[in-house]
Design a protein around this motif. Structure first.
Motif, PDB file in Angstrom:
ATOM      1  N   VAL A  11     -12.267 -22.475  36.955  1.00 58.55           N
ATOM      2  CA  VAL A  11     -11.590 -21.450  38.093  1.00 58.55           C
ATOM      3  C   VAL A  11     -11.060 -20.266  37.321  1.00 58.55           C
ATOM      4  CG1 VAL A  11     -10.182 -21.234  40.100  1.00 58.55           C
ATOM      5  CG2 VAL A  11     -11.161 -23.334  39.692  1.00 58.55           C
ATOM      6  N   ARG A  12     -11.581 -19.153  37.691  1.00 58.47           N
ATOM      7  CA  ARG A  12     -10.958 -17.896  36.966  1.00 58.47           C
ATOM      8  C   ARG A  12     -10.896 -16.639  38.037  1.00 58.47           C
ATOM      9  NH1 ARG A  12     -14.495 -19.947  33.143  1.00 58.47           N
ATOM     10  NH2 ARG A  12     -13.319 -20.402  31.095  1.00 58.47           N
ATOM     11  N   LEU A  13      -9.391 -16.047  37.990  1.00 58.11           N
ATOM     12  CA  LEU A  13      -9.219 -14.953  38.743  1.00 58.11           C
ATOM     13  C   LEU A  13      -8.969 -13.695  37.838  1.00 58.11           C
ATOM     14  CD1 LEU A  13      -8.857 -13.448  41.364  1.00 58.11           C
ATOM     15  CD2 LEU A  13      -6.656 -14.221  41.411  1.00 58.11           C
ATOM     16  N   VAL A  67     -10.376 -20.490  49.939  1.00 54.58           N
ATOM     17  CA  VAL A  67     -10.509 -20.808  48.479  1.00 54.58           C
ATOM     18  C   VAL A  67     -10.689 -22.489  48.284  1.00 54.58           C
ATOM     19  CG1 VAL A  67      -9.006 -20.925  46.181  1.00 54.58           C
ATOM     20  CG2 VAL A  67      -9.162 -18.807  47.769  1.00 54.58           C
ATOM     21  N   ARG A 121     -11.620 -10.625  41.096  1.00 54.58           N
ATOM     22  CA  ARG A 121     -12.926 -11.460  41.044  1.00 54.58           C
ATOM     23  C   ARG A 121     -12.598 -12.952  40.774  1.00 54.58           C
ATOM     24  NH1 ARG A 121     -17.434 -12.793  37.580  1.00 54.58           N
ATOM     25  NH2 ARG A 121     -19.526 -12.530  38.515  1.00 54.58           N
ATOM     26  N   LEU A 122     -12.846 -13.764  41.839  1.00 51.99           N
ATOM     27  CA  LEU A 122     -12.599 -15.067  41.719  1.00 51.99           C
ATOM     28  C   LEU A 122     -13.919 -15.841  41.481  1.00 51.99           C
ATOM     29  CD1 LEU A 122     -10.819 -17.584  41.892  1.00 51.99           C
ATOM     30  CD2 LEU A 122     -11.313 -17.579  44.458  1.00 51.99           C
ATOM     31  N   THR A 123     -14.154 -16.748  40.225  1.00 47.60           N
ATOM     32  CA  THR A 123     -15.102 -17.576  40.212  1.00 47.60           C
ATOM     33  C   THR A 123     -14.854 -18.996  40.159  1.00 47.60           C
ATOM     34  OG1 THR A 123     -15.003 -17.256  37.870  1.00 47.60           O
ATOM     35  CG2 THR A 123     -16.403 -15.758  38.747  1.00 47.60           C
ATOM     36  N   THR A 162      -8.718 -23.404  34.272  1.00 49.60           N
ATOM     37  CA  THR A 162      -8.333 -22.149  35.125  1.00 49.60           C
ATOM     38  C   THR A 162      -7.572 -21.009  34.118  1.00 49.60           C
ATOM     39  OG1 THR A 162      -5.878 -23.080  35.244  1.00 49.60           O
ATOM     40  CG2 THR A 162      -7.686 -23.854  36.879  1.00 49.60           C
ATOM     41  N   HIS A 198      -3.325 -14.610  43.740  1.00 51.79           N
ATOM     42  CA  HIS A 198      -3.167 -15.552  42.571  1.00 51.79           C
ATOM     43  C   HIS A 198      -2.233 -16.851  42.860  1.00 51.79           C
ATOM     44  CE1 HIS A 198      -0.054 -12.592  42.269  1.00 51.79           C
ATOM     45  NE2 HIS A 198       0.894 -13.557  41.779  1.00 51.79           N
ATOM     46  N   VAL A 201      -4.487 -18.908  45.010  1.00 54.19           N
ATOM     47  CA  VAL A 201      -5.301 -19.564  44.295  1.00 54.19           C
ATOM     48  C   VAL A 201      -4.717 -20.823  43.715  1.00 54.19           C
ATOM     49  CG1 VAL A 201      -7.026 -19.656  42.240  1.00 54.19           C
ATOM     50  CG2 VAL A 201      -6.871 -17.561  43.837  1.00 54.19           C
ATOM     51  N   VAL A 229      -5.808 -17.642  35.827  1.00 56.06           N
ATOM     52  CA  VAL A 229      -5.444 -17.082  37.420  1.00 56.06           C
ATOM     53  C   VAL A 229      -4.530 -15.670  36.674  1.00 56.06           C
ATOM     54  CG1 VAL A 229      -4.380 -17.138  39.373  1.00 56.06           C
ATOM     55  CG2 VAL A 229      -5.765 -19.086  38.560  1.00 56.06           C
TER      56      VAL A 229
END
Length: 466
Positions: free
Chosen positions: A382-384, A363, A388-390, A345, A324, A327, A347
Motif C-alpha cells: 500500500v503506497r500513497l 479504501v 496516487r494510492l496503489t 506501506t 493519509h 488510509v 503513506v
C-alpha cells in the motif's frame, strides 16, 4: 395569425405612405396647373362681359344662358371680388365660388394666395388662387378687384378614392395570402415539434422511455429534437440500470435469506418436536445465522451507498480530508482482517476535498479485495504518493477479459463466486472516486509480477489548505 398581422401592418404602412405621396403629387400638379392660369381673363376694354351681384349665387343668376361668346380657358373658373364685396362673373361662367372672409381685401403687390374652397350650391370642392386684378365695370369705371381662379378637385378625389380602394383590395389579398403562406410555413417548420409532442404524449401515456424522433437539419428545432432523444435514451438507460439493480439485489438477498429461513425453521422444528439439537450443532447454526445477518447488513449498507445518484451532489457535505490519515485507519482494519498477511506501506501526507466516511469505505473495500485474494502469508503493498494510492496483492490476478466488468454492480468473477461478498465493493469505490473528482483503475501489477494492482488518483495537495 402573427405572420398575417405583421404583413397587414407592413402593407398598411406602405399603402398609407404611398397614398399620401400620390395625394401630395396630384395636388402639387393641380397647384402647378392653377399657377399657369391667366391673371386677367377679361381685358379692361371689354365692356359688358361681366355680370355682377351681391352674392355669388346672384351673380351666377345674372349670367345669360349661352354666355357672352367671350370664353376664357374652359378648365378654369374665374370670379372677381370687388372691395365692396360685389361678385362679378365672366359671360361664360357656369358656376360660382363660395366667397371666404377676407377675399375682398387686396393683396400685397406681386402676392398670390392659394386656398381650398367649394362651389356655390354644390358639395364639389375646388382649389382657389387669389391674385390682385382690375376690371372695367359697365359704367366705365376701372375698379381694382381680387381675382379668384378655381379648379375643381373632384377628379383628384376620385383618383385618390380609386387608389385607396385598389390598395385596400391588394392589402386584403396580401394579408390573406400571407396568412395562408404563414400557416403552411409554420406547419412545415413546426412538424418536428408535432413529432416531439407526439413522442412525449406517447411516453406519458405508455411510460415507454427510449422513444426517439428523426432529426433533420441543424436549427433550433433539430437541437431540441437531439436533446429530447438524448434525454429519452438516458431515461431508458437509467430505467434499465434500475431494473438490473433490483434484480441483482433480489438475487443476492435471496441466498442469505434462504439460509436464515432454513436454520430458523430447523430450530423451531426441533423445539416443537422436543428433540433438542446437540449443543455443537446449535452453536454452529447460530454462528452461521450471525454471519448471514452480518452479510445482509453489509449488503444493505452497500445498496444504500449505491442508491445515491450517479452524478455528484453539489449539496453533499465536502470537507478537507487528510487522506493519509484515512488510509492509515483503513490499514488498521485491513490488518485485523488479514492477520497472517504482511503489509508493506508508504503513506505520505495528502489532503483532498470529499466525504470522509465515503473515502474511508472506498479504501477499506480496496484493502478487503487485496486481503481476500492474497495467498496465505502473502504480502499486500500500500503506497500513497502525491495523491496516487496503489494497493497491490500477490494473488492469482484478474483475467484480461474480465477487467472491463470489475466496477459493475454485482459483478463477480466466476472463479471467486464461492468467496464471501456481494460484488458491490468496487462499484462503491468507483462512485466515491468519481464524486471526489478522481480516477480509479484495476489491472495487473506494474512490475509484471503476480497479483492485481488497484490505483486511485485523487486531486488535492500535500499541505493542509485550512
Amino acid at each position: 395569425m402573427l405572420t398575417a398581422a405583421a404583413v397587414a401592418v407592413a402593407i398598411a404602412v406602405v399603402s398609407l405612405a404611398s397614398w399620401l405621396l400620390v395625394r401630395e403629387r396630384l395636388y402639387q400638379e393641380l397647384h402647378d396647373t392653377l399657377s399657369a392660369a391667366p391673371r386677367s381673363p377679361v381685358a379692361p376694354p371689354d365692356r359688358g362681359q361681366l355680370h355682377c351681384g351681391a352674392t355669388p349665387a346672384e351673380a351666377l343668376a345674372n349670367v345669360p344662358p349661352g354666355g357672352s361668346g367671350r370664353l376664357g380657358p374652359q378648365k378654369y373658373d374665374f370670379q372677381y371680388v370687388l372691395p365692396d364685396g360685389t361678385i362679378c362673373l365672366t359671360g361664360d361662367a357656369t358656376r360660382a365660388i363660395q366667397v371666404a372672409p377676407g377675399d375682398s381685401a387686396p393683396l400685397p403687390r406681386n402676392t398670390t394666395v392659394y386656398r381650398t374652397g367649394h362651389y356655390v350650391d354644390s358639395d364639389e370642392h375646388a382649389q382657389v388662387r387669389r391674385t390682385n386684378s382690375a376690371v372695367l365695370l359697365p359704367n366705365g369705371i376701372l375698379q381694382p378687384a381680387v381675382l379668384l381662379t378655381a379648379l375643381p378637385t373632384q377628379g383628384v378625389q376620385n383618383s385618390l378614392s380609386s387608389l385607396a380602394l385598389l390598395m385596400t383590395g391588394v392589402a386584403g389579398l396580401g394579408v390573406l395570402g400571407a396568412g395562408v403562406a404563414g400557416q403552411v410555413v409554420a406547419r412545415s417548420a413546426l412538424k418536428p415539434v408535432d413529432q416531439l409532442t407526439g413522442a412525449v404524449e406517447h411516453i406519458a401515456r405508455t411510460e415507454e422511455v427510449g422513444t426517439t424522433i428523426p432529426v433533420n437539419g441543424s436549427d433550433e428545432i433539430a437541437r431540441l429534437s437531439t436533446s429530447f432523444n438524448s434525454m429519452s435514451t438516458a431515461l431508458a438507460n437509467s430505467r434499465e440500470r434500475q431494473t438490473r439493480l433490483i434484480a441483482d439485489a433480489g438475487h443476492e438477498l435471496r441466498t442469505p435469506l434462504t439460509s436464515l429461513r432454513t436454520n430458523v425453521d430447523l430450530l423451531i422444528r426441533s423445539d416443537a418436536q422436543g428433540r433438542a439439537l446437540p449443543p455443537e450443532t446449535r452453536a454452529r447454526m447460530l454462528g452461521n445465522m450471525k454471519a448471514q445477518m452480518q452479510e445482509l447488513t453489509v449488503l444493505i449498507g452497500d445498496l444504500l451507498q449505491l442508491s445515491r445518484p450517479d452524478t455528484p451532489n453539489p449539496e453533499a457535505v465536502r470537507t478537507v480530508v487528510p487522506f493519509h490519515e484515512t488510509v492509515e485507519r483503513a490499514l488498521e482494519r485491513g490488518r485485523l482482517r488479514g492477520p497472517a498477511l504482511t503489509f508493506v506501506t508508504e503513506v505520505n501526507p495528502w489532503y483532498v476535498h470529499g466525504d470522509p466516511a465515503a473515502l474511508e469505505r472506498a479504501v477499506i473495500n480496496l484493502l478487503d479485495n487485496a486481503v481476500k485474494y492474497s495467498p496465505p502469508s502473502g504480502t499486500v503493498e500500500v503506497r500513497l504518493r502525491a495523491g496516487r494510492l496503489t494497493v497491490r496483492d500477490h494473488g492469482p490476478g484478474i483475467p484480461a477479459e474480465e477487467l472491463p466488468f470489475v466496477f459493475d454492480r454485482f459483478w463477480r468473477s466466476p472463479s471467486s463466486r464461492q468467496l464471501p461478498g456481494s460484488g458491490l465493493g468496487l462499484s462503491i469505490v468507483a462512485q466515491t472516486v468519481r464524486d471526489t473528482g478522481g480516477q480509479v483503475s484495476l489491472g495487473p501489477a506494474a512490475d509484471g509480477g503476480p497479483g492485481t494492482q488497484a490505483v486511485m488518483v485523487l486531486p488535492g495537495q500535500p499541505d493542509d489548505p485550512r
